[in-house]
Each structure stands twice: as C-alpha cells, then as structure tokens.
Motif scaffolding. Structure first.
Motif, short mmCIF file in Angstrom:
data_model
loop_
_atom_site.label_atom_id
_atom_site.label_comp_id
_atom_site.label_asym_id
_atom_site.label_seq_id
_atom_site.Cartn_x
_atom_site.Cartn_y
_atom_site.Cartn_z
N ASP A 135 21.20 -18.02 45.93
CA ASP A 135 22.56 -18.56 45.86
C ASP A 135 23.40 -17.91 46.96
OD1 ASP A 135 25.11 -19.42 45.24
OD2 ASP A 135 24.82 -19.25 43.07
N TRP A 136 23.40 -18.53 48.14
CA TRP A 136 24.08 -17.96 49.29
C TRP A 136 25.60 -17.94 49.11
CZ3 TRP A 136 21.37 -15.36 52.72
CH2 TRP A 136 19.99 -15.65 52.84
N LYS A 137 26.14 -18.96 48.46
CA LYS A 137 27.59 -19.02 48.25
C LYS A 137 28.05 -17.88 47.36
CE LYS A 137 31.29 -22.11 46.71
NZ LYS A 137 31.63 -23.45 46.16
N LYS A 138 27.31 -17.64 46.27
CA LYS A 138 27.65 -16.56 45.35
C LYS A 138 27.51 -15.21 46.03
CE LYS A 138 26.60 -14.83 40.72
NZ LYS A 138 25.76 -15.02 39.51
N ALA A 139 26.46 -15.08 46.87
CA ALA A 139 26.24 -13.82 47.58
C ALA A 139 27.37 -13.53 48.55
CB ALA A 139 24.91 -13.86 48.32
N ALA A 140 27.86 -14.57 49.23
CA ALA A 140 28.97 -14.40 50.18
C ALA A 140 30.24 -13.96 49.44
CB ALA A 140 29.21 -15.70 50.93
N GLU A 141 30.48 -14.56 48.27
CA GLU A 141 31.66 -14.19 47.49
C GLU A 141 31.54 -12.75 46.99
OE1 GLU A 141 31.74 -17.09 44.43
OE2 GLU A 141 32.58 -18.68 45.70
N ARG A 142 30.33 -12.36 46.59
CA ARG A 142 30.12 -11.00 46.10
C ARG A 142 30.31 -9.98 47.23
NH1 ARG A 142 25.73 -12.04 43.84
NH2 ARG A 142 24.27 -11.38 45.47
N ALA A 143 29.80 -10.31 48.43
CA ALA A 143 29.97 -9.41 49.57
C ALA A 143 31.45 -9.26 49.93
CB ALA A 143 29.18 -9.94 50.76
N LYS A 144 32.17 -10.36 49.87
CA LYS A 144 33.60 -10.31 50.17
C LYS A 144 34.35 -9.47 49.15
CE LYS A 144 37.56 -13.30 51.11
NZ LYS A 144 38.05 -14.70 51.19
N ASP A 145 33.99 -9.62 47.86
CA ASP A 145 34.66 -8.86 46.81
C ASP A 145 34.41 -7.37 46.94
OD1 ASP A 145 35.65 -11.18 45.76
OD2 ASP A 145 34.09 -11.39 44.22
N ASN A 146 33.20 -7.01 47.39
CA ASN A 146 32.82 -5.60 47.44
C ASN A 146 33.10 -4.94 48.79
OD1 ASN A 146 31.86 -5.78 44.82
ND2 ASN A 146 29.78 -6.31 45.48
N PHE A 147 33.58 -5.71 49.75
CA PHE A 147 33.71 -5.19 51.12
C PHE A 147 34.59 -3.95 51.15
CE2 PHE A 147 35.71 -5.11 55.33
CZ PHE A 147 34.57 -5.03 56.11
N PHE A 148 35.78 -4.03 50.60
CA PHE A 148 36.69 -2.90 50.61
C PHE A 148 36.37 -1.91 49.50
CE2 PHE A 148 39.28 -6.24 52.70
CZ PHE A 148 39.46 -5.60 53.92
N ARG A 149 35.88 -2.42 48.37
CA ARG A 149 35.61 -1.56 47.22
C ARG A 149 34.49 -0.56 47.52
NH1 ARG A 149 34.25 -5.28 43.77
NH2 ARG A 149 36.39 -5.71 43.10
N ASP A 150 33.49 -0.96 48.28
CA ASP A 150 32.34 -0.10 48.55
C ASP A 150 32.63 0.96 49.61
OD1 ASP A 150 30.96 -1.52 46.71
OD2 ASP A 150 29.88 -2.77 48.15
N ARG A 151 33.74 0.83 50.30
CA ARG A 151 34.06 1.78 51.37
C ARG A 151 34.89 2.93 50.84
NH1 ARG A 151 38.04 2.92 55.04
NH2 ARG A 151 37.29 3.67 57.06
#
Length: 472
Positions: free
Chosen positions: A292-308
């Motif tokens: 599910d590439w769309k879901k993966a893209a949304e998850r990456a976007k959500d975690n981008f700042f949180r994981d840093r």
C-alpha cells in the motif's frame, strides 16, 4: 627454360600443398603462356590442373566423412555414458567405475585421431553453474571450493529463501566458502567464488532444476552455439550457449567436453533437485503490487518530524559576531594504496585553504516566532546575499502542525528550507540560534553572526579568532 617452367608447374599442380593456392597456379600458367609453350604442352598442363581439382574434391569428401564418423562415435559414447548412469544401481561400484574409465579412454582416442582436433579457447566464455540451497550445505561448500579463483565461472541463484534477507543469505554463503585456518595464526590464501543472484538467467536458459551448468556465448562468438529465444518485453531475443549439462556441478568436466567439440545439450549425468528459492524478480513484483504505497507515503509524512530528535540550541541573547578557525586535526596517518603517508597524524588542515565557501547559512528554531522575525529582518537587510535556511526544530510532537509551519516558512522565504543535521553546530562552532554562518575566504575563517535581541549590546567586543572546538 621451357622445360624447367613446365616441371615446376606440373609439380605445383600435383602437390597437395597447392590445392588451395589457386593464385600461385594461375600465375604459373600465365607465365607458361608468356614462354610460348606448345599447344601439346598447354594441353598437358590443363589435364594436370583438372586432375588436381578431382583429387582435391575427393580429399575433401574423405575428410567430411571422417569428421561425420567422429561425431557419430562421440554421440554414441555420450549416449552410452547416460545409459550406464541410469543402470548404475544394478552394477557393483567397481564395474561402474571401470566402464566409465573405459569410455573416457575411448573418447580421448577419438579426439586424438581426429583430422582436426578441437582446441577451444574457453577463457572468453562465461560458465554459469545454476545452484540452489536445496542442494545442501555440503554440496555447496564443495562447489564453492572447486570454483574459487575461477574468474569466468559464476554460481547463480534464482533468489533467496522465504523469510530470508540478502544480508542473511550473504552471511550464510560466506560461512560455506570462508577459508579454514591451517593453524592457530595463519590463514591460507583464498579467492572467493563468484556468487550472484540472477533470476533472469534462470528464465533465459529455462533452468527448472539444479544443478545445471552452461558455457554461455553471450556475444554469439562461436558458430557451434545453440541459441534459445525468449520474450524481451514486446521483442523476441535469444541467448546462446556452447554446451550445457545437468545433474553435476564440476565445471572442469563441462570444459573438457566442449574442448572435444561436444556441443549443445549433453543431457543429465546426475540427480537433480527442485529449486527452493522463488524467482526474486517475480517476488519483488508481487510484493510491490501488494504494498500500500499511498498508506506508506502518509505514514512517512506523519513520522517525518516526529522521528527526528531536535538539537535544541539556546536562543541568542546578545547580537555579536564571532570568528572561528575551521581547521581540523588529522587523527591518524592517511596513506595511499602503496603505504605512502599523505597526511600525517597531528597535521592541521584548514578547508578554506582548499575550497571557497559561498553564500550564507541561516540556522534558527522554527518554533520560536521571535527567532523567525529576527531572521526575516536580517534577510530583508541583505537583499543581495544568497541564503540557505536550516531549521533546528519544527513541532516534532505535532506532525500536522509541523508540515503547516514548514509550508509557511517556504512561502515566506520563497525557497526550500532544510532540517539542520545534528552534527552541524559542532562542525561550524554554532552555539545559539539564530546564527548566520559565512566565510571570509581571504582570511580563511568562518564568520558567525549571532542574532540576539535588537539593540542589545554585546558584552565582549573582541574579534579574536576562536578555535572551532575550544569550548569542548
């Protein structure tokens, strides 16, 4: 003179060495005409020439017949070896070995008695040995030891086992071919085998079980090659080989067969096994289709700042300018491939002596409205400068708000804004935010302008050059 020329011409026409040398014979006949030979002498020469052609044709026919006989005998021997292999369980081991030895000697005799013994140069042809982990560790270990150091021999796997990854596959194979110590301190010289994962070759050569060996002819160099067609997208391509065999993995045996002009598919000379690894290319396609590439893209976007993890530099109180020497100290000797020391340990290197630093780097905390305003005012006051904006933090606990604020920054500065690497403050000597960093390339120092509160006086007006790491 005439008789001498006639004798030379007659000898040349009757010589077996001149059958293919028609140019020399023609020159002799032309010279004979120039010597004014009689009609009777010319008729004799013509008769001798016709006899030469007849002998040449007869010899060629005999050579072709002999070659066909040799090929027939070789084919019969190969078939006999296959039959003996199929009946091996009905014989005692010694009888089986004796029969194989006898057939091998016969093959050598046929090759030795051939009119034109084959001496194939196989070094330019890659040899593919198709393998699988279904063969077992013992068989693979023996295979690896047999091909170690052979530059033109490649062991090909179709993929990796279900649940396995490339790292574990590589580690497992390394354990099978790594050298063993001769004693406690020494390890013998070892050249690892060429191991590849290439499902495409399995498909092109239609390999459905293992082991199989192929002497490939990828450039179609040899007229004896067998070619197979396969679909290449919308086109049809072909792949060629000199010789191939299944059931055994001894590449030396296949090479010897090819040197004896045993070309084509030589059949099965041993037991074959199913391939335990799925086709890696097809497996990758299957997983890509199911992902599910769309879901993966949304998850990456959500975690981008949180994981840093932000650095959290303190906010600048005073407006001041600092000068920093960016020199680094070489910690260990840097040597070239021949052991010559290029940079000795302890040597100081200033990067600005070797490269120019252009533009200004602005480092600030994007969650602090006051810092953003200071940066905005500084940029407005320097309209001709080239800026790169790097932010320390931007709402890492609130991903949605973080992206909204990021888009505002991009819109405000009309260019891309970057997240600051964690090690950047340490490398540049940045201690507070916002700080503008640029270089005086002539003096070879970094200039750090700390943007404290407007109108605040600096308690230290010294312009002494700091060492980059002097506060550690």
């Amino acid at each position: 003179m005439k008789k001498t020329l006639l004798a030379v011409l007659t000898a040349s026409l009757l010589s077996a060495n001149s059958f293919g040398n028609n140019g020399e014979i023609g020159n002799l006949i032309d010279e004979a005409r120039n010597q004014n030979l009689s009609e009777e002498e010319l008729a004799t020469i013509t008769e001798l020439k016709n006899e030469s052609k007849r002998i040449k044709a007869q010899t060629k026919e005999e050579m072709t017949s002999l070659t066909e006989t040799k090929a027939s005998e070789q084919s019969m021997l190969i078939q006999t070896k296959k039959t003996i292999y199929e009946l091996r369980e009905t014989m005692d081991p010694q009888t089986y070995e004796n029969l194989l030895t006898s057939l091998t000697e016969q093959e050598k005799n046929i090759a030795g008695n051939s009119v034109e013994a084959s001496d194939q140069d196989l070094s330019r042809y890659p040899i593919y040995i198709f393998a699988s982990q279904s063969m077992g560790d013992a068989a693979l270990k023996s295979l690896y030891a047999g091909v170690a150091g052979e530059k033109n021999v490649f062991i090909i796997f179709r993929g990796i086992l279900p649940g396995e990854n490339l790292a574990s596959f590589s580690k497992r194979q390394h354990m099978l071919y790594k050298p063993e110590k001769d004693d406690e301190n020494e390890t013998r010289t070892f050249f690892p085998p060429n191991i590849q994962i290439n499902p495409v070759l399995f498909r092109h050569f239609n390999v459905t079980d293992v082991p199989q060996m192929v002497i490939a002819d990828p450039e179609h160099l040899n007229g004896n090659s067998t070619c197979m067609s396969y679909a290449n997208g919308a086109d049809i391509s072909d792949v060629c080989y000199l010789s191939r065999i299944s059931g055994i993995s001894n590449h030396v045996y296949l090479q010897e067969e090819a040197k004896k002009s045993h070309f084509g598919n030589l059949g099965k000379l041993g037991d074959v096994l199913q391939i335990s690894e799925p086709d890696m290319a097809e497996e990758m396609k299957r997983r890509a289709m199911a992902y599910d590439w769309k879901k993966a893209a949304e998850r990456a976007k959500d975690n981008f700042f949180r994981d840093r993890k932000p650095v959290y530099l303190p906010t600048a109180i005073y407006r001041r300018t600092r000068y920093v020497d960016p020199s680094i100290t070489v910690q260990e000797d840097v040597k070239d491939a021949y052991g010559k020391i290029l940079l000795p340990r302890g040597m100081m290197i200033n990067p600005l002596k070797h490269t120019l630093m252009t533009g200004k780097y602005v480092i600030f905390n994007a969650t602090d409205k006051a810092e953003i305003q200071r940066v905005t005012d500084y940029v407005s006051a320097h309209p001709d400068d080239d800026f790169t904006f790097m932010i320390d933090d931007i709402y890492h606990d609130d991903s949605e708000n973080g992206w909204n604020e990021y888009e505002k920054l991009v819109k405000a500065f009309k260019q891309r804004v970057y997240l600051m690497p964690d090690n950047l403050p340490h490398e540049l000597g940045v201690m507070v935010t916002p700080t503008v960093v640029y270089a005086d390339n002539e003096k070879q120092v970094l200039i750090l302008e700390e943007l404290g509160k407007i109108g605040q006086k600096t308690p230290n007006k010294s312009i002494a050059v700091e060492k980059r790491y002097q506060y550690e």
